[in-house]
Design a protein around this motif. Sequence first.
Motif, PDB file in Angstrom:
ATOM      1  N   GLY A 147      18.322  40.779 113.135  1.00  9.50           N
ATOM      2  CA  GLY A 147      17.567  39.948 114.053  1.00  9.50           C
ATOM      3  C   GLY A 147      17.042  38.688 113.382  1.00  9.50           C
ATOM      4  N   TYR A 148      16.397  37.845 114.168  1.00 13.57           N
ATOM      5  CA  TYR A 148      15.797  36.634 113.632  1.00 13.57           C
ATOM      6  C   TYR A 148      14.723  36.983 112.601  1.00 13.57           C
ATOM      7  CZ  TYR A 148      18.152  33.899 117.239  1.00 13.57           C
ATOM      8  OH  TYR A 148      19.105  33.303 118.015  1.00 13.57           O
ATOM      9  N   ASN A 149      14.604  36.124 111.608  1.00 15.54           N
ATOM     10  CA  ASN A 149      13.588  36.223 110.545  1.00 15.54           C
ATOM     11  C   ASN A 149      13.791  37.434 109.639  1.00 15.54           C
ATOM     12  OD1 ASN A 149      12.378  33.996 111.855  1.00 15.54           O
ATOM     13  ND2 ASN A 149      11.091  35.351 113.095  1.00 15.54           N
ATOM     14  N   SER A 150      14.914  38.134 109.764  1.00 12.63           N
ATOM     15  CA  SER A 150      15.163  39.309 108.939  1.00 12.63           C
ATOM     16  C   SER A 150      16.152  38.978 107.831  1.00 12.63           C
ATOM     17  CB  SER A 150      15.691  40.460 109.792  1.00 12.63           C
ATOM     18  OG  SER A 150      16.936  40.097 110.365  1.00 12.63           O
ATOM     19  N   ILE A 151      16.370  39.948 106.962  1.00 11.72           N
ATOM     20  CA  ILE A 151      17.267  39.763 105.826  1.00 11.72           C
ATOM     21  C   ILE A 151      18.272  40.909 105.805  1.00 11.72           C
ATOM     22  CG2 ILE A 151      17.443  39.506 103.325  1.00 11.72           C
ATOM     23  CD1 ILE A 151      14.515  38.624 103.334  1.00 11.72           C
ATOM     24  N   CYS A 152      19.542  40.562 105.708  1.00 10.09           N
ATOM     25  CA  CYS A 152      20.623  41.535 105.680  1.00 10.09           C
ATOM     26  C   CYS A 152      21.133  41.691 104.248  1.00 10.09           C
ATOM     27  CB  CYS A 152      21.753  41.065 106.606  1.00 10.09           C
ATOM     28  SG  CYS A 152      23.178  42.177 106.714  1.00 10.09           S
TER      29      CYS A 152
ATOM     30  N   CYS B 278      12.330  40.219 113.237  1.00  6.25           N
ATOM     31  CA  CYS B 278      11.073  40.435 112.523  1.00  6.25           C
ATOM     32  C   CYS B 278      10.049  39.405 112.997  1.00  6.25           C
ATOM     33  CB  CYS B 278      11.275  40.304 111.021  1.00  6.25           C
ATOM     34  SG  CYS B 278      12.414  41.515 110.307  1.00  6.25           S
ATOM     35  N   GLU B 279       8.832  39.856 113.182  1.00  3.49           N
ATOM     36  CA  GLU B 279       7.759  38.972 113.619  1.00  3.49           C
ATOM     37  C   GLU B 279       6.700  38.890 112.522  1.00  3.49           C
ATOM     38  OE1 GLU B 279       7.896  37.234 116.279  1.00  3.49           O
ATOM     39  OE2 GLU B 279       9.655  38.199 117.168  1.00  3.49           O
ATOM     40  N   PRO B 280       6.118  37.704 112.320  1.00  3.92           N
ATOM     41  CA  PRO B 280       5.089  37.582 111.280  1.00  3.92           C
ATOM     42  C   PRO B 280       3.838  38.383 111.629  1.00  3.92           C
ATOM     43  CG  PRO B 280       5.257  35.553 112.583  1.00  3.92           C
ATOM     44  CD  PRO B 280       6.398  36.423 113.000  1.00  3.92           C
ATOM     45  N   ASP B 281       3.249  38.997 110.614  1.00  2.21           N
ATOM     46  CA  ASP B 281       2.011  39.754 110.793  1.00  2.21           C
ATOM     47  C   ASP B 281       0.796  38.846 110.670  1.00  2.21           C
ATOM     48  OD1 ASP B 281       3.552  42.043 110.984  1.00  2.21           O
ATOM     49  OD2 ASP B 281       3.419  42.468 108.841  1.00  2.21           O
ATOM     50  N   PHE B 282       1.007  37.558 110.779  1.00  2.00           N
ATOM     51  CA  PHE B 282      -0.071  36.579 110.669  1.00  2.00           C
ATOM     52  C   PHE B 282       0.225  35.448 111.654  1.00  2.00           C
ATOM     53  CE2 PHE B 282       3.319  35.590 107.771  1.00  2.00           C
ATOM     54  CZ  PHE B 282       3.529  34.232 107.923  1.00  2.00           C
ATOM     55  N   LYS B 283      -0.718  34.592 111.850  1.00  4.06           N
ATOM     56  CA  LYS B 283      -0.528  33.457 112.735  1.00  4.06           C
ATOM     57  C   LYS B 283       0.138  32.339 111.949  1.00  4.06           C
ATOM     58  CE  LYS B 283      -2.971  30.407 115.938  1.00  4.06           C
ATOM     59  NZ  LYS B 283      -4.306  30.033 116.492  1.00  4.06           N
ATOM     60  N   PRO B 284       1.383  31.996 112.314  1.00  2.00           N
ATOM     61  CA  PRO B 284       2.084  30.939 111.571  1.00  2.00           C
ATOM     62  C   PRO B 284       1.352  29.609 111.681  1.00  2.00           C
ATOM     63  CG  PRO B 284       3.620  32.192 112.944  1.00  2.00           C
ATOM     64  CD  PRO B 284       2.231  32.602 113.352  1.00  2.00           C
ATOM     65  N   ASP B 285       1.649  28.759 110.741  1.00  2.00           N
ATOM     66  CA  ASP B 285       1.073  27.423 110.705  1.00  2.00           C
ATOM     67  C   ASP B 285       1.312  26.699 112.040  1.00  2.00           C
ATOM     68  OD1 ASP B 285      -0.178  25.269 109.681  1.00  2.00           O
ATOM     69  OD2 ASP B 285       1.168  24.994 107.972  1.00  2.00           O
ATOM     70  N   ALA B 286       0.272  26.127 112.591  1.00  2.00           N
ATOM     71  CA  ALA B 286       0.389  25.402 113.869  1.00  2.00           C
ATOM     72  C   ALA B 286       0.069  23.939 113.645  1.00  2.00           C
ATOM     73  CB  ALA B 286      -0.561  25.999 114.906  1.00  2.00           C
ATOM     74  N   CYS B 287       1.035  23.078 113.998  1.00  2.00           N
ATOM     75  CA  CYS B 287       0.855  21.655 113.720  1.00  2.00           C
ATOM     76  C   CYS B 287      -0.326  21.060 114.487  1.00  2.00           C
ATOM     77  CB  CYS B 287       2.127  20.882 114.060  1.00  2.00           C
ATOM     78  SG  CYS B 287       3.468  21.171 112.873  1.00  2.00           S
TER      79      CYS B 287
ATOM     80  N   LYS C 228      12.468  26.077 109.411  1.00  3.14           N
ATOM     81  CA  LYS C 228      11.392  26.499 110.303  1.00  3.14           C
ATOM     82  C   LYS C 228      11.844  27.679 111.157  1.00  3.14           C
ATOM     83  CE  LYS C 228      12.644  22.655 113.391  1.00  3.14           C
ATOM     84  NZ  LYS C 228      12.138  21.422 114.044  1.00  3.14           N
ATOM     85  N   LEU C 229      10.869  28.389 111.720  1.00  2.00           N
ATOM     86  CA  LEU C 229      11.167  29.556 112.553  1.00  2.00           C
ATOM     87  C   LEU C 229      11.814  29.135 113.872  1.00  2.00           C
ATOM     88  CD1 LEU C 229       7.845  31.602 112.122  1.00  2.00           C
ATOM     89  CD2 LEU C 229       9.957  31.826 110.806  1.00  2.00           C
ATOM     90  N   PRO C 230      12.685  30.018 114.459  1.00  6.35           N
ATOM     91  CA  PRO C 230      13.124  31.302 113.896  1.00  6.35           C
ATOM     92  C   PRO C 230      14.239  31.110 112.882  1.00  6.35           C
ATOM     93  CG  PRO C 230      14.146  30.981 116.043  1.00  6.35           C
ATOM     94  CD  PRO C 230      13.236  29.804 115.836  1.00  6.35           C
ATOM     95  N   LEU C 231      14.247  31.959 111.882  1.00 10.07           N
ATOM     96  CA  LEU C 231      15.244  31.910 110.820  1.00 10.07           C
ATOM     97  C   LEU C 231      16.419  32.800 111.202  1.00 10.07           C
ATOM     98  CD1 LEU C 231      12.697  32.374 107.918  1.00 10.07           C
ATOM     99  CD2 LEU C 231      13.737  30.206 108.644  1.00 10.07           C
ATOM    100  N   SER C 232      17.646  32.323 110.981  1.00  9.99           N
ATOM    101  CA  SER C 232      18.815  33.089 111.388  1.00  9.99           C
ATOM    102  C   SER C 232      19.751  33.342 110.216  1.00  9.99           C
ATOM    103  CB  SER C 232      19.581  32.347 112.496  1.00  9.99           C
ATOM    104  OG  SER C 232      20.077  31.109 112.035  1.00  9.99           O
ATOM    105  N   ASN C 233      20.586  34.387 110.380  1.00  7.67           N
ATOM    106  CA  ASN C 233      21.612  34.738 109.397  1.00  7.67           C
ATOM    107  C   ASN C 233      21.042  34.976 108.006  1.00  7.67           C
ATOM    108  OD1 ASN C 233      24.571  34.454 110.605  1.00  7.67           O
ATOM    109  ND2 ASN C 233      23.280  32.881 111.548  1.00  7.67           N
TER     110      ASN C 233
ATOM    111  N   GLN D 298      16.160  44.370 106.804  1.00  7.73           N
ATOM    112  CA  GLN D 298      14.766  44.538 106.421  1.00  7.73           C
ATOM    113  C   GLN D 298      14.013  43.235 106.653  1.00  7.73           C
ATOM    114  OE1 GLN D 298      15.824  46.270 102.418  1.00  7.73           O
ATOM    115  NE2 GLN D 298      14.134  47.631 102.941  1.00  7.73           N
ATOM    116  N   CYS D 299      12.718  43.379 106.806  1.00 13.54           N
ATOM    117  CA  CYS D 299      11.869  42.210 107.010  1.00 13.54           C
ATOM    118  C   CYS D 299      11.363  41.680 105.669  1.00 13.54           C
ATOM    119  CB  CYS D 299      10.664  42.569 107.880  1.00 13.54           C
ATOM    120  SG  CYS D 299      11.098  42.992 109.585  1.00 13.54           S
ATOM    121  N   PRO D 300      11.180  40.377 105.572  1.00  7.57           N
ATOM    122  CA  PRO D 300      10.551  39.830 104.365  1.00  7.57           C
ATOM    123  C   PRO D 300       9.081  40.250 104.318  1.00  7.57           C
ATOM    124  CG  PRO D 300      10.838  38.109 106.009  1.00  7.57           C
ATOM    125  CD  PRO D 300      11.527  39.335 106.548  1.00  7.57           C
ATOM    126  N   PRO D 301       8.419  40.057 103.202  1.00 13.21           N
ATOM    127  CA  PRO D 301       7.010  40.428 103.101  1.00 13.21           C
ATOM    128  C   PRO D 301       6.166  39.758 104.189  1.00 13.21           C
ATOM    129  CG  PRO D 301       7.893  39.874 100.948  1.00 13.21           C
ATOM    130  CD  PRO D 301       8.933  39.497 101.944  1.00 13.21           C
TER     131      PRO D 301
END
Length: 454
Positions: free
Chosen positions: A312-317, A344-353, A415-420, A328-331
């Motif tokens: 899925g998006y934001n994950s690592i294969c 994978c979804e962030p467990d924190f609020k991503p940076d908002a411009c 930037k999010l979402p990260l793919s592949n 698996q998800c990154p830290p």
Amino acid sequence: MAWPLSFVLIFYLTIILLPSSLVSSQNGGKFSIGQTLLANSKNISILSPSGDFAFGFHHVPNNTNLFLLSIWYAKIPDTIVWYANDGNPVAQGSKLTITANEGLVLSDPHGTQLWNTTKDLTGAVSYGFMNDTGNFALVNSNNGAAWQTFDHPTDTLLPTQVLQLQGEVDSRMSEANFTKGRFALRLLSDGNLVLNTRDIATGFAYGAYYESGTNDAANPGEELVYSESGDMYILRNNGSRFDLIQPGKLRSSKDYYQRATLNFDGVLTWYYYPRTSKVDSGAGWSEIQHFPDNICMSIATYGGDLDSGACGYNSICSIGDDQKPVCQCPPYYSVDPNDIIGSCEPDFKPDACGQFEEDGAKSEYMMTPLLNTDWPFADYARLDPSSEEECKNSCLNDCSCSVVIFGGSSCWKKKLPLSNGRQDDTLGKTAWLKVTNNSFTPPGKVPPVSVFHG
């Protein structure tokens, strides 16, 4: 000891009043017009003459209250090879009936129709039959097939099965979720056999991560054949073959059960199982071969940039010790445990411009390293030349940046979402992920994974 007369009467009345239309498991494969199968714990099914295959309601793995109208290996635990109703399970008390004009009709406990074969019938039905090949057929008056499961495959192909042009095999969503997943094996109208990821909602196919190349105009492929011997090949227009099973890997069909399954992780795998093994022996399916060899790299290289990739998006294969993909998800990112190849979804609020304050950026966020990791798409800026420290600071001070990839003297900002996303020792790049200093794991989510730190 003599039984009370009242008990004896109740016992015999119960037998007499049992519906005569219910199918017995010992019926030589035949399902007669007017008979019924019920979804319940008795697990009554239609067995093929040899007893190798069963057709009926099978418990959904890890759920005794839901059933799947399906075909499975009767002598091998929990190996389902075909399923109806788009893989959607039904509740206890659901019913399957067979009629001359509608064929198979699946209804819920309230009598509402859920699925039927009516629109695909090519004539009136005389009876249904569970063949020893694993093919359940609705037989017409001429002993031909008015409908058969081999013409409507799900995630598995069996020996003697043929996939015609524009035929398709679909992965399931997960090990226990049999609805359509993200991967498809298709024999295109031009004769090319391909593996694709696809959009689940619309069915739109993204770029192929495997192609047979049998689409040349002079001698195109015409059908995909899984022979009785266990060999699989594309039959070309001039009668020649394009073999898919590697030389020396064939197993005797007399000694082994065989199947080819497009697994929920997108890998097409051929399996074998010894016919002499007992049901309770604990023996499992062994692999003959699979492709692609490295789906993480194949999809990122050939599948294009419009989808999330093998995971899925934001994950690592990555490829595990069994040569199968691991998502698996990154830290500080988490995934739904019921969808391990999901995003994978962030467990924190991503940076908002809109709320970004440059002075506070470095104190609110930090950069964490992921060795030999890359998301090859989603670039929006490149710094070259750049040092690794300059690369990290550029991301910290950019509200759009979620990760930077550093290699040599180049810095790619993404930037999010990260793919592949993929992790492989051959990449030679370090990914720096921007996360908050106050990261936490919400209740019910998979904890952050840190195995990619090297």
